[in-house]
Design an enzyme around this catalytic site. Structure first.
Site, PDB file in Angstrom:
ATOM      1  CE  LYS A 142      -4.075  -2.097   1.996  1.00  0.00           C
ATOM      2  NZ  LYS A 142      -4.765  -2.452   3.256  1.00  0.00           N
TER       3      LYS A 142
ATOM      4  NE  ARG B 101     -10.414  -3.040  -3.773  1.00  0.00           N
ATOM      5  CZ  ARG B 101     -11.066  -4.207  -3.896  1.00  0.00           C
ATOM      6  NH1 ARG B 101     -11.728  -4.497  -4.995  1.00  0.00           N
ATOM      7  NH2 ARG B 101     -11.032  -5.077  -2.898  1.00  0.00           N
TER       8      ARG B 101
ATOM      9  CE  LYS C 201     -12.671 -12.348   4.602  1.00  0.00           C
ATOM     10  NZ  LYS C 201     -11.223 -12.580   4.587  1.00  0.00           N
ATOM     11  CB  ALA C 202     -13.930 -18.450  -0.627  1.00  0.00           C
TER      12      ALA C 202
ATOM     13  CG  ASP D 167      -8.121 -23.458   2.506  1.00  0.00           C
ATOM     14  OD1 ASP D 167      -8.561 -22.563   1.765  1.00  0.00           O
ATOM     15  OD2 ASP D 167      -8.161 -23.394   3.747  1.00  0.00           O
TER      16      ASP D 167
END
Lengths: 412, 412
Positions: free
Chosen positions: A88, A117, A150-151, A182
């Site tokens: 960031k 993003r 949200k997986a 996962d």
């Protein structure tokens, strides 16, 4: 030592937690140089904060002082190099561009849209290096999914149908303790990555490779023709046994469980011999495969009653002597210590980077053996940012002053 | 249409049943030319004889006259070409050598040692083509295993520990209806194959790639630190819920089950809001993560009591509105019809080669999306030997007389 299959390939690893890091762990075990990029502000990969930990004093549920490392990181960080980079920070993209320029592959497991993003998605990366392969593992794929998006593994298990393939009709769904949601997606992510690298070698162009946890697990479920079974009135759930293959299932001996698979005439005759009941082979209820399927419950009861009185070792010995495929049902702790599996390096001992093996812990290896190459997870996991100098200084050519400035500014 | 990632690569496919054919199915979906070599004496791949079948009249449990094809073959044979070859015939090796000469990869899933006994193992193949990658999927690896060596999926599940990760302590082992032992090994086999092809491109030398079903599944089990949990007294089996992450697990609503994953403070507060019980966020039993873990059973009972009275749709809607990760538990038949999964081609409709879609059946797709390539299982499975003329005549240059002689002699 033979070269590793991916020797000379470089992977930028933006992943955290389990699904992404397992993909890059396999790439590292296959010999790629994997540079794990971790956020210095949050203490790096969240797996570093998973209980339990190992330190000088051994295994603990709560992190102590000093160089304790989580078992998750000991396992998932092997053969990787760690650098810090706060994506960031305004200066981070320039640093990451340097890495992308020298890399073949970049892997992330952010939620859909996050790398874009952050300004470090595939459209940016291809400008920096047209040959780069960018692989994303996400819950529902690059376009995102329903709800919160949200997986977590248990969510993916629920949606994939896999929970309703175990247990019996009418029983509650069966959650697997092994996080298959996962763990399966990264296998497809590695396949997609290697296929795209082959294509990039041929064409000079990289590409974006998009793997969804839900899609991966559902595609595995769709390898079995459950919908054809349903149309014919056959259940997808049959519990411990499979009547259409009888004798077939798991059964208890006096001191433990075993699995037995005897769908053929020869195996059924072997079972009757092991039971010292050869005459059952001529019994109209059990003489043919169709008859055994029609009388599956009787046959399984007979087998269970015989086994229940005998020690497991004796049951397995008798079945083996009569050529009937059967095996002990093991718990995970016993299973990962199987001597054949250990000898093949499919499971390997885990070591702490400083303290070595302070506990008898095991972790996944690379379950692929190459005659002309070597593949192994033989280097302990790095501390956070351990390779900043080697990578930023050595590989990218930053000066000591540059590195200090990046650190002082909170970029790395 | 963009090129497929493995366009121009040729795979000789000696596999039968499930684990091997799934590996070559993925290679075919990624664009390799897969030449399936089937024994003309036995009717080819045993999957051709798996009930159920599809013909002109639709789905049937028993094979009819004509061109009925098993659903297994409709699924596993897609995008492959079929040639016949009896590997036990003295003239077969010469024919296979022709194929090996033009191939990049050969895949088998015979039991350990069988290809060598047939004289077509890696030592022979490398003499014919030093660049060839030979990949074997077997039960316990190239050196074989204990007992009968018959590694059926349920045997491998039992030995791998995976059956003891589901269910609760003291309960019987849990057999998965999805054959994870059969399905995981081929994923590693594809990874190993692609890595070896990359290495062969770099060095000019192929190699032998050896994947064990037991090793593959056990290595996946060893991705979770079950042995560390055991040392700390944490169970590997926790049934429907995971107390250390509470609220977490599967729960019944009035008309169906759902999974909920709320391990963080934010998710827990969302749940309390969904229950219209915001005050629970301040309750000392539930205010912190540690408190919720200590009172997991109470928390799960509270959640279950709330959900049991409500329709599933309303439960999921409320949870979604409060940002709590949750999802319906679906059965496999519903799961493979998920619109996102279908739109991404992770699951695709199945078609009969002549009759097209005569039933609403679905099968696995390639769960990997490439921005610069195409990967798909879009060609129906071949009839036995359908491509004899194209491959033996067109690719290898045999004359019509040669082909007739091979057929008359029972070689093909």
């Amino acid at each position: 030592m033979a070269d590793r299959p991916l020797a000379g390939r470089t992977v930028i690893d933006l992943t955290t937690a389990l699904s992404g890091p397992y993909a890059t762990l396999l790439l590292a075990g296959l010999g790629a140089r994997v540079i794990k990029v971790e956020n210095p502000l949050t203490g790096g990969d969240s797996s570093r904060n998973n209980s339990p930990y190992v330190g000088a004093g051994g295994l603990t549920a709560v992190r102590g002082e000093g160089d304790d490392m989580s078992v998750s990181m000991m396992l998932r960080g092997r053969n990787k190099q760690s650098v810090t980079l706060n994506l960031k920070h305004p200066r981070a993209r320039e640093v990451l561009a340097g890495l992308v320029r020298v890399a073949d592959v970049m892997v992330d497991n952010y939620s859909a849209g996050v790398t874009d993003r952050l300004g470090v998605g595939y459209d940016w990366a291809r400008e920096v290096n047209p040959r780069i392969v960018c692989t994303s593992v996400s819950g529902f794929g690059a376009q995102g999914g329903p709800g919160s998006g949200k997986a977590m593994d248990t969510i993916v298990q629920a949606l994939s149908g896999v929970m309703m393939t175990a247990g019996a009709p009418g029983e509650p769904p069966v959650r697997f303790g092994l996080p298959v949601g996962d763990l399966v997606a990264p296998l497809y992510a590695v396949i997609g990555t290697l296929a795209a690298v082959l294509q990039a070698d041929a064409t000079g162009h990289g590409q974006y490779v998009d793997v969804s946890m839900l899609g991966a697990l559902t595609s595995l479920v769709a390898c079995e023709p459950f919908d054809a079974y349903e149309k014919l009135g056959l259940p997808s759930r049959t519990g411990a046994t499979v009547p259409r293959l009888a004798p077939f299932g798991t059964f208890p001996a006096a001191d433990g469980w075993f699995a037995l698979c005897g769908p053929t005439d020869a195996f059924a005759r072997g079972l009757f011999a092991a039971l010292d009941r050869d005459e059952l082979g001529a019994d109209p209820r059990f003489a043919t495969r169709d008859a055994r399927v029609a009388h599956a419950a009787e046959l399984h009861d007979l087998l269970a009653a015989w086994a229940a009185e005998r020690p497991l070792a004796s049951v397995l010995d008798l079945l083996a002597r009569h050529g009937v495929p059967a095996a002990e049902v093991r718990d995970p702790v016993a299973a990962v210590r199987d001597p054949i599996v250990l000898s093949r390096g499919e499971v390997v001992p885990l070591a702490h980077p400083r303290h070595g093996r302070v506990e008898d812990l095991h972790g996944t290896g690379v379950p692929i053996r190459f005659s002309g190459a070597d593949a192994a997870l033989d280097q302990p996991a790095p501390a956070l940012g351990e390779h900043n100098n080697e990578i930023y200084g050595g590989l990218l050519g930053y000066s000591d002053d540059d590195i200090k400035s990046l650190a002082d500014d909170g970029v790395i």
